[in-house]
Write a protein that holds these residues in place. Structure first.
Motif, PDB file in Angstrom:
ATOM      1  N   PRO A  34       0.811  -1.211   0.000  1.00 40.95           N
ATOM      2  CA  PRO A  34       0.000   0.000   0.000  1.00 40.95           C
ATOM      3  C   PRO A  34       0.854   1.273   0.000  1.00 40.95           C
ATOM      4  CG  PRO A  34      -0.753  -1.535   1.690  1.00 40.95           C
ATOM      5  CD  PRO A  34       0.570  -2.021   1.204  1.00 40.95           C
ATOM      6  N   VAL A  35       0.242   2.370  -0.455  1.00 45.26           N
ATOM      7  CA  VAL A  35       0.918   3.666  -0.472  1.00 45.26           C
ATOM      8  C   VAL A  35      -0.108   4.742  -0.136  1.00 45.26           C
ATOM      9  CG1 VAL A  35       0.581   3.857  -2.968  1.00 45.26           C
ATOM     10  CG2 VAL A  35       2.327   5.248  -1.834  1.00 45.26           C
ATOM     11  N   TYR A  36       0.313   5.675   0.722  1.00 44.15           N
ATOM     12  CA  TYR A  36      -0.588   6.731   1.177  1.00 44.15           C
ATOM     13  C   TYR A  36      -0.416   7.974   0.322  1.00 44.15           C
ATOM     14  CZ  TYR A  36      -2.381  10.541   4.081  1.00 44.15           C
ATOM     15  OH  TYR A  36      -3.052  11.654   4.534  1.00 44.15           O
ATOM     16  N   TYR A  37      -1.547   8.516  -0.142  1.00 40.96           N
ATOM     17  CA  TYR A  37      -1.555   9.771  -0.890  1.00 40.96           C
ATOM     18  C   TYR A  37      -2.330  10.805  -0.081  1.00 40.96           C
ATOM     19  CZ  TYR A  37      -0.142   6.998  -4.954  1.00 40.96           C
ATOM     20  OH  TYR A  37       0.526   6.168  -5.817  1.00 40.96           O
ATOM     21  N   ASP A  38      -1.700  11.934   0.237  1.00 43.54           N
ATOM     22  CA  ASP A  38      -2.413  12.985   0.948  1.00 43.54           C
ATOM     23  C   ASP A  38      -3.167  13.860  -0.045  1.00 43.54           C
ATOM     24  OD1 ASP A  38      -0.591  14.792  -0.165  1.00 43.54           O
ATOM     25  OD2 ASP A  38       0.658  14.862   1.631  1.00 43.54           O
ATOM     26  N   SER A  39      -3.784  14.925   0.446  1.00 41.64           N
ATOM     27  CA  SER A  39      -4.632  15.748  -0.419  1.00 41.64           C
ATOM     28  C   SER A  39      -3.843  16.482  -1.493  1.00 41.64           C
ATOM     29  CB  SER A  39      -5.414  16.753   0.422  1.00 41.64           C
ATOM     30  OG  SER A  39      -4.528  17.576   1.169  1.00 41.64           O
ATOM     31  N   SER A  40      -2.524  16.604  -1.305  1.00 44.90           N
ATOM     32  CA  SER A  40      -1.715  17.340  -2.280  1.00 44.90           C
ATOM     33  C   SER A  40      -1.359  16.499  -3.500  1.00 44.90           C
ATOM     34  CB  SER A  40      -0.434  17.857  -1.624  1.00 44.90           C
ATOM     35  OG  SER A  40       0.417  16.785  -1.249  1.00 44.90           O
ATOM     36  N   ASN A  41      -1.390  15.163  -3.356  1.00 47.66           N
ATOM     37  CA  ASN A  41      -1.034  14.317  -4.498  1.00 47.66           C
ATOM     38  C   ASN A  41      -2.010  13.155  -4.682  1.00 47.66           C
ATOM     39  OD1 ASN A  41      -0.345  12.720  -2.330  1.00 47.66           O
ATOM     40  ND2 ASN A  41       1.736  12.281  -3.012  1.00 47.66           N
ATOM     41  N   SER A  42      -3.253  13.345  -4.258  1.00 45.49           N
ATOM     42  CA  SER A  42      -4.254  12.288  -4.348  1.00 45.49           C
ATOM     43  C   SER A  42      -4.558  11.941  -5.805  1.00 45.49           C
ATOM     44  CB  SER A  42      -5.541  12.745  -3.653  1.00 45.49           C
ATOM     45  OG  SER A  42      -6.557  11.788  -3.814  1.00 45.49           O
ATOM     46  N   PRO A  43      -4.567  10.653  -6.151  1.00 45.11           N
ATOM     47  CA  PRO A  43      -4.872  10.265  -7.535  1.00 45.11           C
ATOM     48  C   PRO A  43      -6.322  10.615  -7.893  1.00 45.11           C
ATOM     49  CG  PRO A  43      -3.880   8.447  -6.301  1.00 45.11           C
ATOM     50  CD  PRO A  43      -4.263   9.493  -5.300  1.00 45.11           C
ATOM     51  N   SER A  44      -6.507  11.376  -8.943  1.00 49.26           N
ATOM     52  CA  SER A  44      -7.852  11.814  -9.319  1.00 49.26           C
ATOM     53  C   SER A  44      -8.670  10.693  -9.930  1.00 49.26           C
ATOM     54  CB  SER A  44      -7.764  12.985 -10.302  1.00 49.26           C
ATOM     55  OG  SER A  44      -7.094  12.577 -11.490  1.00 49.26           O
ATOM     56  N   ASN A  45      -8.004   9.580 -10.349  1.00 49.24           N
ATOM     57  CA  ASN A  45      -8.753   8.536 -11.047  1.00 49.24           C
ATOM     58  C   ASN A  45      -9.767   7.822 -10.158  1.00 49.24           C
ATOM     59  OD1 ASN A  45      -6.468   7.440  -9.697  1.00 49.24           O
ATOM     60  ND2 ASN A  45      -6.685   5.535 -10.827  1.00 49.24           N
ATOM     61  N   TYR A  46      -9.656   7.974  -8.829  1.00 53.76           N
ATOM     62  CA  TYR A  46     -10.649   7.347  -7.953  1.00 53.76           C
ATOM     63  C   TYR A  46     -12.006   8.033  -8.033  1.00 53.76           C
ATOM     64  CZ  TYR A  46      -7.284   4.264  -5.677  1.00 53.76           C
ATOM     65  OH  TYR A  46      -6.371   3.276  -5.426  1.00 53.76           O
ATOM     66  N   PRO A  57      -7.715  12.496   0.192  1.00 56.65           N
ATOM     67  CA  PRO A  57      -6.610  11.590   0.543  1.00 56.65           C
ATOM     68  C   PRO A  57      -7.073  10.133   0.509  1.00 56.65           C
ATOM     69  CG  PRO A  57      -6.801  13.380   2.129  1.00 56.65           C
ATOM     70  CD  PRO A  57      -8.022  13.449   1.272  1.00 56.65           C
ATOM     71  N   ILE A  58      -6.140   9.228   0.247  1.00 58.10           N
ATOM     72  CA  ILE A  58      -6.502   7.813   0.148  1.00 58.10           C
ATOM     73  C   ILE A  58      -5.294   6.943   0.439  1.00 58.10           C
ATOM     74  CG2 ILE A  58      -6.004   7.590  -2.334  1.00 58.10           C
ATOM     75  CD1 ILE A  58      -8.608   5.874  -2.475  1.00 58.10           C
ATOM     76  N   LEU A  59      -5.554   5.797   1.021  1.00 54.49           N
ATOM     77  CA  LEU A  59      -4.548   4.758   1.156  1.00 54.49           C
ATOM     78  C   LEU A  59      -4.795   3.748   0.048  1.00 54.49           C
ATOM     79  CD1 LEU A  59      -2.202   3.471   2.745  1.00 54.49           C
ATOM     80  CD2 LEU A  59      -3.920   2.261   4.106  1.00 54.49           C
ATOM     81  N   LYS A  60      -3.952   3.779  -0.975  1.00 55.64           N
ATOM     82  CA  LYS A  60      -4.081   2.848  -2.096  1.00 55.64           C
ATOM     83  C   LYS A  60      -3.543   1.492  -1.656  1.00 55.64           C
ATOM     84  CE  LYS A  60      -2.641   2.190  -6.909  1.00 55.64           C
ATOM     85  NZ  LYS A  60      -1.892   2.791  -8.045  1.00 55.64           N
ATOM     86  N   MET A  61      -4.406   0.484  -1.652  1.00 58.62           N
ATOM     87  CA  MET A  61      -4.031  -0.819  -1.119  1.00 58.62           C
ATOM     88  C   MET A  61      -3.319  -1.701  -2.138  1.00 58.62           C
ATOM     89  SD  MET A  61      -5.053  -0.312   1.879  1.00 58.62           S
ATOM     90  CE  MET A  61      -4.671  -1.909   2.576  1.00 58.62           C
ATOM     91  N   VAL A  62      -3.716  -1.597  -3.411  1.00 61.44           N
ATOM     92  CA  VAL A  62      -3.201  -2.517  -4.412  1.00 61.44           C
ATOM     93  C   VAL A  62      -3.350  -1.863  -5.782  1.00 61.44           C
ATOM     94  CG1 VAL A  62      -5.378  -3.723  -4.821  1.00 61.44           C
ATOM     95  CG2 VAL A  62      -3.228  -4.959  -5.086  1.00 61.44           C
ATOM     96  N   SER A  63      -2.524  -2.295  -6.726  1.00 61.57           N
ATOM     97  CA  SER A  63      -2.521  -1.691  -8.055  1.00 61.57           C
ATOM     98  C   SER A  63      -3.204  -2.585  -9.068  1.00 61.57           C
ATOM     99  CB  SER A  63      -1.081  -1.426  -8.499  1.00 61.57           C
ATOM    100  OG  SER A  63      -1.047  -0.994  -9.840  1.00 61.57           O
ATOM    101  N   SER A  64      -3.972  -1.975  -9.955  1.00 60.39           N
ATOM    102  CA  SER A  64      -4.620  -2.737 -11.027  1.00 60.39           C
ATOM    103  C   SER A  64      -3.643  -3.086 -12.141  1.00 60.39           C
ATOM    104  CB  SER A  64      -5.797  -1.953 -11.600  1.00 60.39           C
ATOM    105  OG  SER A  64      -5.337  -0.777 -12.241  1.00 60.39           O
ATOM    106  N   ASN A  65      -2.426  -2.581 -12.053  1.00 62.60           N
ATOM    107  CA  ASN A  65      -1.437  -2.871 -13.095  1.00 62.60           C
ATOM    108  C   ASN A  65      -0.825  -4.262 -12.954  1.00 62.60           C
ATOM    109  OD1 ASN A  65      -1.708  -0.312 -14.268  1.00 62.60           O
ATOM    110  ND2 ASN A  65      -0.240   0.571 -12.832  1.00 62.60           N
TER     111      ASN A  65
END
Length: 296
Positions: A34-46, A57-65
């Motif tokens: 997992p990787v944590y993204y705060d509000s400054s670099n949150s992935p917009s694709n969610y 902000p989000i804790l990305k648990m796993v990658s679809s790649n």
């Protein structure tokens, strides 16, 4: 952990572990998630399905790649012997790729909740981040359910519970004896190198599977950007597990109630490790989490 409504709050020490299935090694640990993204670099694709202006902000648990992959967060709690409830709010993205262009037109494999681990070869501390001793069950190692994703089983000196909500059940796969979307396994991996999953064979599906697979009532496929509330409770007085997955956008739900009598002994008071994971097969989704709560 609370990342909702402008919060970026972490309340307890925690460690991460990532994994992906590999045809050459069986499974391969990773520190890419997992990787944590705060509000400054949150992935917009969610949230671009809803709005392009959300900076949640989000804790990305796993990658679809990566197909057959999982990512988990673990923390420690002092357990007093009563009923416990873990609540998770999650969301997924698929990078804008229509599911029909992937292995099948459905999303999987959802979220996993871990209860009552007692690790003796790792701990909750910075030195163990992304270095947890575990065994993984996936298509390259061994199968415990016809619908499971990539499931990590960390080392623990005593048996623990692994509960998975998997939205592929009843859509990508159906079978007699499976009525819902939940899997429950009792795991023992005392040395960290070999895991035993029980009950075996599966009480509801039989050989070659283990645990209770595809149990419960109700089922649904969440949409990308939907908030999904996962609640898992354990009552030691009745030795009963309960779980509900609820789509906060549509109101659809899937739930189960399971007696563990004869299979699992209620744990005594003490310190235990608990966890939450996101899991994939065939690179279905970027499962993320915005809220975790433990109530004991």
């Amino acid at each position: 952990m609370n990342l909702l409504d402008g919060y970026q709050t972490w309340y307890v020490p925690h460690v991460y572990q990532g994994d992906y299935g590999n045809p050459f090694t069986g499974y391969y640990p990773t520190n890419s998630w997992p990787v944590y993204y705060d509000s400054s670099n949150s992935p917009s694709n969610y949230w671009y399905y809803i709005s392009t202006g959300i900076n949640q902000p989000i804790l990305k648990m796993v990658s679809s790649n990566y197909g057959w992959s999982s990512g988990a967060i673990f923390w420690q709690e002092s357990y007093g012997g009563g009923t416990i409830t873990i609540t998770v709010i999650g969301v997924y993205s698929n990078n804008g790729t229509p599911m029909a262009s992937q292995a099948y037109p459905y999303v999987g494999d959802g979220y996993i909740v871990y209860l009552f681990l007692r690790p003796t070869r790792w701990g909750i501390g910075s030195g163990y981040n992304y270095s947890i001793t575990y065994v993984s069950s996936n298509v390259y190692t061994f199968t415990i359910s016809p619908v499971q994703g990539d499931v990590m089983f960390p080392q623990s000196s005593s048996p623990y519970l692994v509960i998975e909500w998997n939205p592929l059940w009843q859509y990508a796969y159906t079978t007699s004896g499976a009525s819902g979307q939940w899997n429950v396994w009792i795991a023992l991996n005392s040395r960290g190198t070999r895991v035993t999953i029980s009950p075996s064979p599966s009480p509801n599906l039989g050989n070659p599977y283990s645990g209770w697979d595809g149990i419960g009532t109700g089922y649904f496929q969440p949409g990308p950007g939907d908030y999904i509330c996962i609640t898992v409770s354990y009552n030691p007085s009745t030795n009963t597990l309960m779980g509900t997955a609820y789509d906060l956008n549509t109101g659809q739900s899937a739930s189960f109630t399971l007696s563990l009598n004869g299979y699992f002994t209620p744990p005594g008071s003490g310190n235990y490790v608990f966890g939450v994971a996101g899991t994939n097969d065939a690179g279905q989704a970027n499962w993320g989490i915005v809220y975790i709560n433990y109530q004991g």
